[in-house]
Design an enzyme around this catalytic site. Structure first.
Site, PDB file in Angstrom:
ATOM      1  N   PHE A  24       0.787  -1.380   0.072  1.00  0.00           N
ATOM      2  CA  PHE A  24      -0.227  -0.232  -0.370  1.00  0.00           C
ATOM      3  C   PHE A  24       0.145   1.571   0.296  1.00  0.00           C
ATOM      4  O   PHE A  24       2.028   1.351   0.861  1.00  0.00           O
ATOM      5  CB  PHE A  24      -1.006   0.552   1.192  1.00  0.00           C
ATOM      6  CG  PHE A  24      -1.803  -0.738   1.002  1.00  0.00           C
ATOM      7  CD1 PHE A  24      -1.839  -2.099   1.766  1.00  0.00           C
ATOM      8  CD2 PHE A  24      -3.442  -0.213   1.219  1.00  0.00           C
ATOM      9  CE1 PHE A  24      -2.598  -3.025   1.295  1.00  0.00           C
ATOM     10  CE2 PHE A  24      -5.195  -1.679   1.186  1.00  0.00           C
ATOM     11  CZ  PHE A  24      -4.067  -3.157   1.306  1.00  0.00           C
ATOM     12  N   CYS A  30      -6.198  14.790   1.041  1.00  0.00           N
ATOM     13  CA  CYS A  30      -7.565  14.564   0.386  1.00  0.00           C
ATOM     14  C   CYS A  30      -8.311  15.825  -0.341  1.00  0.00           C
ATOM     15  O   CYS A  30      -7.456  17.150   0.383  1.00  0.00           O
ATOM     16  CB  CYS A  30      -8.417  13.865   0.777  1.00  0.00           C
ATOM     17  SG  CYS A  30      -9.652  13.225   0.011  1.00  0.00           S
ATOM     18  N   CYS A  34     -14.303  14.608   4.012  1.00  0.00           N
ATOM     19  CA  CYS A  34     -15.911  13.591   4.838  1.00  0.00           C
ATOM     20  C   CYS A  34     -15.602  13.424   6.231  1.00  0.00           C
ATOM     21  O   CYS A  34     -14.803  12.922   6.917  1.00  0.00           O
ATOM     22  CB  CYS A  34     -15.365  12.323   4.066  1.00  0.00           C
ATOM     23  SG  CYS A  34     -15.475  11.962   2.200  1.00  0.00           S
ATOM     24  N   CYS A  37     -14.281   9.789   7.543  1.00  0.00           N
ATOM     25  CA  CYS A  37     -13.023   9.669   7.501  1.00  0.00           C
ATOM     26  C   CYS A  37     -12.547   9.297   8.449  1.00  0.00           C
ATOM     27  O   CYS A  37     -11.941   9.702   9.884  1.00  0.00           O
ATOM     28  CB  CYS A  37     -12.443  10.785   6.654  1.00  0.00           C
ATOM     29  SG  CYS A  37     -10.498  10.538   5.912  1.00  0.00           S
ATOM     30  N   ASP A  38     -11.778   7.751   7.727  1.00  0.00           N
ATOM     31  CA  ASP A  38     -10.649   7.290   9.584  1.00  0.00           C
ATOM     32  C   ASP A  38      -9.675   6.717   9.240  1.00  0.00           C
ATOM     33  O   ASP A  38      -9.159   6.105   9.651  1.00  0.00           O
ATOM     34  CB  ASP A  38     -11.735   5.930   9.754  1.00  0.00           C
ATOM     35  CG  ASP A  38     -11.479   4.816   8.344  1.00  0.00           C
ATOM     36  OD1 ASP A  38     -11.213   5.084   6.758  1.00  0.00           O
ATOM     37  OD2 ASP A  38     -11.990   3.955   8.228  1.00  0.00           O
ATOM     38  N   THR A  39      -8.761   7.402   8.078  1.00  0.00           N
ATOM     39  CA  THR A  39      -7.529   7.387   7.638  1.00  0.00           C
ATOM     40  C   THR A  39      -7.145   8.632   8.155  1.00  0.00           C
ATOM     41  O   THR A  39      -6.958   9.799   8.106  1.00  0.00           O
ATOM     42  CB  THR A  39      -7.650   7.531   6.169  1.00  0.00           C
ATOM     43  OG1 THR A  39      -7.903   7.950   5.349  1.00  0.00           O
ATOM     44  CG2 THR A  39      -7.698   5.275   5.869  1.00  0.00           C
ATOM     45  N   GLU A  93      -7.504   3.115  -5.129  1.00  0.00           N
ATOM     46  CA  GLU A  93      -8.496   3.817  -4.563  1.00  0.00           C
ATOM     47  C   GLU A  93      -8.534   4.833  -4.117  1.00  0.00           C
ATOM     48  O   GLU A  93      -7.782   5.866  -3.807  1.00  0.00           O
ATOM     49  CB  GLU A  93      -8.229   3.085  -2.351  1.00  0.00           C
ATOM     50  CG  GLU A  93      -8.261   1.512  -2.764  1.00  0.00           C
ATOM     51  CD  GLU A  93      -7.938   1.428  -1.665  1.00  0.00           C
ATOM     52  OE1 GLU A  93      -7.668   1.630  -0.718  1.00  0.00           O
ATOM     53  OE2 GLU A  93      -8.488  -0.219  -0.977  1.00  0.00           O
ATOM     54  N   HIS A 175      -9.375  -6.227   7.278  1.00  0.00           N
ATOM     55  CA  HIS A 175      -8.109  -5.612   8.446  1.00  0.00           C
ATOM     56  C   HIS A 175      -8.772  -5.331   9.530  1.00  0.00           C
ATOM     57  O   HIS A 175      -7.817  -5.228  10.759  1.00  0.00           O
ATOM     58  CB  HIS A 175      -7.712  -4.796   7.295  1.00  0.00           C
ATOM     59  CG  HIS A 175      -8.547  -3.174   7.008  1.00  0.00           C
ATOM     60  ND1 HIS A 175      -9.491  -3.796   6.421  1.00  0.00           N
ATOM     61  CD2 HIS A 175      -8.625  -2.307   7.436  1.00  0.00           C
ATOM     62  CE1 HIS A 175      -9.862  -2.102   5.830  1.00  0.00           C
ATOM     63  NE2 HIS A 175      -9.481  -2.054   7.172  1.00  0.00           N
TER      64      HIS A 175
END
Ligand code: SF4
Length: 181
Positions: A24, A30, A34, A37-39, A93, A175
């Site tokens: 990855f 970004c 959002c 958003c969880d990253t 993605e 995951h």
């Protein structure tokens, strides 16, 4: 130079390629914000293509996942070609709001509210369900249609929707279920 948040080796946790080992490359930043958003993608360091390639080649997997943030802010055909030159399968993605290189091998698009789609080819449409009208996505052309609970909170609702609308398939964040990156 491209701004990289992290490069790591794991299994693809979501969607069509769930369970597939992949390197990855998480790009920083970004163009959307959002609420769910969880990253953590904001931090990053500028890396040369050679340094990115060297890191990717430390791992044996053929699949590379370009993710973010929004990787479409940072990539071009030359970068994808560089990964092809070492026999990698290059997937992305994306939130779909950027024009993307045409030489990508696989496009996973997760459209978000307020983000007009500019992608011209989608292999996998992956919608995070947060109570929105799903029918608005059904006119989007894709090979596969996945619906995903929002941070695991509304799984029963998503399962119920899919049983009523069997064009869609369930995508889970596996995951997180097995506690890997
Ligand atoms: S498009 Fe994706 S990375 Fe960007 S803010 Fe939304 S959830 Fe986060």
């Amino acid at each position: 130079m491209r701004k990289i948040n992290e490069i790591f080796y794991s299994l693809q946790g979501e969607g069509y390629y769930t369970g597939t080992p992949a390197v990855f490359i998480r790009f920083s930043g970004c163009n959307l914000k959002c609420s769910f958003c969880d990253t953590q993608h904001e931090n990053g360091v500028m890396m040369t293509d050679e340094a990115i390639l060297a890191e990717v080649c430390k791992y044996p997997a053929k699949m590379v996942v370009l993710t973010g943030g929004e990787p479409g802010l940072w990539i071009d055909e030359a970068f994808v070609e560089l990964l092809h030159s070492v026999d990698k399968y290059v997937s992305i993605e994306t939130n779909g709001t950027r024009h993307l290189p045409v030489n990508l091998d696989w496009v996973t698009c997760s459209p978000k509210k307020g983000g007009a789609l500019k992608v011209t080819h989608i292999d996998e449409l992956k919608v995070v369900y947060e109570g929105q009208d799903i029918s608005m996505y059904e006119g989007i052309s894709a090979l596969h249609y996945f619906l995903q609970p929002c941070s695991g909170k509304n799984t029963a609702e998503v399962v119920s929707y899919i049983l009523e609308h069997p064009r869609w398939r369930l995508s889970l964040q596996t995951h997180k279920l097995i506690d890997i990156p």
